[in-house]
Design a protein around this motif. Structure first.
Motif, PDB file in Angstrom:
ATOM      1  N   ARG A  44       8.817  -5.882  -6.598  1.00  0.00           N
ATOM      2  CA  ARG A  44       8.117  -4.612  -6.446  1.00  0.00           C
ATOM      3  C   ARG A  44       6.767  -4.810  -5.752  1.00  0.00           C
ATOM      4  O   ARG A  44       6.365  -3.994  -4.904  1.00  0.00           O
ATOM      5  N   ILE A  45       6.078  -5.884  -6.093  1.00  0.00           N
ATOM      6  CA  ILE A  45       4.798  -6.183  -5.436  1.00  0.00           C
ATOM      7  C   ILE A  45       5.000  -6.329  -3.932  1.00  0.00           C
ATOM      8  O   ILE A  45       4.205  -5.829  -3.118  1.00  0.00           O
ATOM      9  N   GLY A  46       6.067  -7.017  -3.562  1.00  0.00           N
ATOM     10  CA  GLY A  46       6.351  -7.211  -2.138  1.00  0.00           C
ATOM     11  C   GLY A  46       6.566  -5.908  -1.391  1.00  0.00           C
ATOM     12  O   GLY A  46       6.272  -5.802  -0.197  1.00  0.00           O
ATOM     13  N   LYS A  47       7.055  -4.889  -2.110  1.00  0.00           N
ATOM     14  CA  LYS A  47       7.347  -3.610  -1.462  1.00  0.00           C
ATOM     15  C   LYS A  47       6.116  -2.724  -1.294  1.00  0.00           C
ATOM     16  O   LYS A  47       6.080  -1.863  -0.408  1.00  0.00           O
ATOM     17  N   ILE A  48       5.110  -2.898  -2.176  1.00  0.00           N
ATOM     18  CA  ILE A  48       3.966  -1.968  -2.110  1.00  0.00           C
ATOM     19  C   ILE A  48       2.648  -2.645  -1.716  1.00  0.00           C
ATOM     20  O   ILE A  48       1.622  -1.981  -1.630  1.00  0.00           O
ATOM     21  N   ALA A  49       2.678  -3.949  -1.473  1.00  0.00           N
ATOM     22  CA  ALA A  49       1.435  -4.688  -1.206  1.00  0.00           C
ATOM     23  C   ALA A  49       0.652  -4.092  -0.030  1.00  0.00           C
ATOM     24  O   ALA A  49      -0.556  -3.863  -0.125  1.00  0.00           O
ATOM     25  N   LYS A  50       1.338  -3.837   1.077  1.00  0.00           N
ATOM     26  CA  LYS A  50       0.650  -3.313   2.261  1.00  0.00           C
ATOM     27  C   LYS A  50       0.084  -1.923   2.001  1.00  0.00           C
ATOM     28  O   LYS A  50      -1.044  -1.610   2.388  1.00  0.00           O
ATOM     29  N   LYS A  51       0.881  -1.104   1.326  1.00  0.00           N
ATOM     30  CA  LYS A  51       0.437   0.266   1.034  1.00  0.00           C
ATOM     31  C   LYS A  51      -0.779   0.261   0.119  1.00  0.00           C
ATOM     32  O   LYS A  51      -1.671   1.105   0.243  1.00  0.00           O
TER      33      LYS A  51
ATOM     34  N   ALA B 177      -0.792   3.750  -5.057  1.00  0.00           N
ATOM     35  CA  ALA B 177      -0.236   2.437  -4.749  1.00  0.00           C
ATOM     36  C   ALA B 177      -1.180   1.330  -5.228  1.00  0.00           C
ATOM     37  O   ALA B 177      -0.735   0.298  -5.744  1.00  0.00           O
ATOM     38  N   ALA B 178      -2.484   1.559  -5.069  1.00  0.00           N
ATOM     39  CA  ALA B 178      -3.468   0.567  -5.510  1.00  0.00           C
ATOM     40  C   ALA B 178      -3.438   0.411  -7.028  1.00  0.00           C
ATOM     41  O   ALA B 178      -3.537  -0.703  -7.560  1.00  0.00           O
ATOM     42  N   LYS B 179      -3.264   1.531  -7.733  1.00  0.00           N
ATOM     43  CA  LYS B 179      -3.200   1.480  -9.195  1.00  0.00           C
ATOM     44  C   LYS B 179      -1.943   0.733  -9.651  1.00  0.00           C
ATOM     45  O   LYS B 179      -1.987  -0.114 -10.554  1.00  0.00           O
ATOM     46  N   GLU B 180      -0.815   1.038  -9.005  1.00  0.00           N
ATOM     47  CA  GLU B 180       0.433   0.361  -9.359  1.00  0.00           C
ATOM     48  C   GLU B 180       0.335  -1.132  -9.061  1.00  0.00           C
ATOM     49  O   GLU B 180       0.793  -1.966  -9.842  1.00  0.00           O
ATOM     50  N   TYR B 181      -0.285  -1.467  -7.955  1.00  0.00           N
ATOM     51  CA  TYR B 181      -0.435  -2.883  -7.587  1.00  0.00           C
ATOM     52  C   TYR B 181      -1.263  -3.628  -8.631  1.00  0.00           C
ATOM     53  O   TYR B 181      -0.951  -4.771  -8.996  1.00  0.00           O
ATOM     54  N   ALA B 182      -2.299  -2.985  -9.125  1.00  0.00           N
ATOM     55  CA  ALA B 182      -3.154  -3.610 -10.147  1.00  0.00           C
ATOM     56  C   ALA B 182      -2.360  -3.838 -11.433  1.00  0.00           C
ATOM     57  O   ALA B 182      -2.474  -4.907 -12.063  1.00  0.00           O
ATOM     58  N   VAL B 183      -1.541  -2.855 -11.823  1.00  0.00           N
ATOM     59  CA  VAL B 183      -0.710  -2.998 -13.014  1.00  0.00           C
ATOM     60  C   VAL B 183       0.284  -4.143 -12.819  1.00  0.00           C
ATOM     61  O   VAL B 183       0.457  -4.997 -13.698  1.00  0.00           O
TER      62      VAL B 183
END
Length: 365
Positions: A143-150, A158-164
């Motif tokens: 999942r990290i790989g899918k949203i990292a750029k966003k 997206a930034a909040k999800e990445y932090a989680v």
């Protein structure tokens, strides 16, 4: 309300024997790994002493207990997260459950092979926990790989999800289950990911019939109890072999056998009740001479939602609910006496249902 607990553990720890006892069925339970290949599902009544009081008083034509579902899942081995043994199937099956009943071997028996060659309950628990953590880590990293750029843009969600995800990744990489990780505002994400280690757990210490009357005398049980306590989980001592025998007895013989063994309450009853409450499930009742019935609802549900459990029309046309408590029923025993003492309440749409409520729903459609 079809919620289910998955019975998991290493091969040859007593999972299928326990499942036989829970459902009083005869699924395959042999002394070799992977005896249980396809998950067996059984529905069991939730024991409730309150129903026995209703039945004794009303002598109803029909009695229906609330139920709970258990799934017996194939034994997991080291490397399951990478597909070893029946790993992929095990992980897929456990992903469909709401809670985990983790059976741990706490007995010595030279005639029953242990996949690791020795009995060590904490090692066994940690082995399964590690495999589940590794499987979850793979999910999180994908999942990290899918949203990292966003997440690197100005997209706040997206930034909040990445932090989680980053927090979860660190915890899982350290072998910490998600349910024990320190996460803020992460519940919604965790539900969406379907993470295995987020599921609540009950540890079941399966010991010999000689020791079940005094679990504290079993050093293996004490290790599991302490491990469970450290993570805030429940530990229940059972002898699966005895529980299987008990499941085939009538009520009187069962009570006498348990008394002889010094067991105040069946281990199965403890597991069923613990799993039921672990998932935040509660019970309300509808009672009378035609039928006494227990209904399952989630803690925090309001009266109209509970009415909808009986029939969708009840929720759609909900007017009010006439309610009294089990404790008041035990004191007054009749609807007339309850009304005379003002114990029957009229509750509206905002009423939060309580465990043990006895209800008559009024509706109009």
């Amino acid at each position: 309300m079809a919620l289910t607990a998955g019975i998991v553990g290493l091969p040859n720890v007593g999972k299928s024997t326990l499942f036989n006892a829970i459902t009083n069925s005869q699924v395959l339970a042999e002394n070799y790994p992977f005896a249980t290949i396809n998950p067996n599902v059984g529905v069991v009544e939730v024991p409730d002493e309150r129903m026995e009081q209703f039945v004794a008083f009303y002598k109803p034509k029909k009695t229906i207990y609330t139920t709970f579902e258990f799934t017996d899942i194939a034994g997991l081995v080291k490397g399951a997260s990478k597909g070893e043994g029946l790993g992929n199937q095990f992980l897929a099956n456990i992903r469909q459950t709401d809670a985990i009943v983790h059976v741990v071997r706490c007995f010595d028996d030279a005639n029953i092979e242990h996949v690791e060659g020795s009995v060590d309950p904490v090692r066994d628990i940690e082995e399964i926990n590690l495999e589940l953590c590794l499987a979850d880590l793979d999910t999180v990293e994908n999942r990290i790989g899918k949203i990292a750029k966003k997440a690197q843009t100005k997209d706040k969600e997206a930034a909040k999800e990445y932090a989680v995800l980053s927090t979860l990744k660190d915890a899982l990489a350290a072998g910490t289950p998600v349910r024990l990780a320190e996460t803020d505002d992460a519940d919604e994400y965790i539900r969406n990911y379907g993470l295995l280690t987020a599921k609540p757990v009950i540890y079941v210490a399966n010991m010999s019939d000689e020791e079940i009357g005094d679990p504290e005398s079993n050093a293996y049980y004490c290790q599991v109890r302490d491990f469970a306590a450290a993570e805030g989980s429940e530990c229940i001592a059972i002898c699966a072999k005895i529980e299987e025998e008990l499941s085939g007895m009538d009520k009187e013989d069962k009570a006498m056998f348990m008394e002889d063994l010094g067991i105040p309450q069946s281990g199965l009853d403890q597991i069923i009740k613990a799993a039921y409450h672990l998932l935040g499930l509660r019970t309300f009742f509808t009672v009378g001479e035609p039928e006494c019935r227990a209904w399952t609802f989630r803690d925090g549900m309001k009266a109209p939602q509970c009415a909808g459990i009986i029939h969708t029309d009840f929720e759609r046309g909900f007017i009010r609910a006439e309610i009294y408590s089990y404790e008041d029923f035990m004191e007054y025993h009749s609807e007339a006496a309850l009304r005379e003492h003002g114990k029957i309440r009229l509750e509206g749409k905002e009423y939060l249902m309580k465990d043990g409520d006895i209800v008559f729903f009024r509706f109009n459609v």
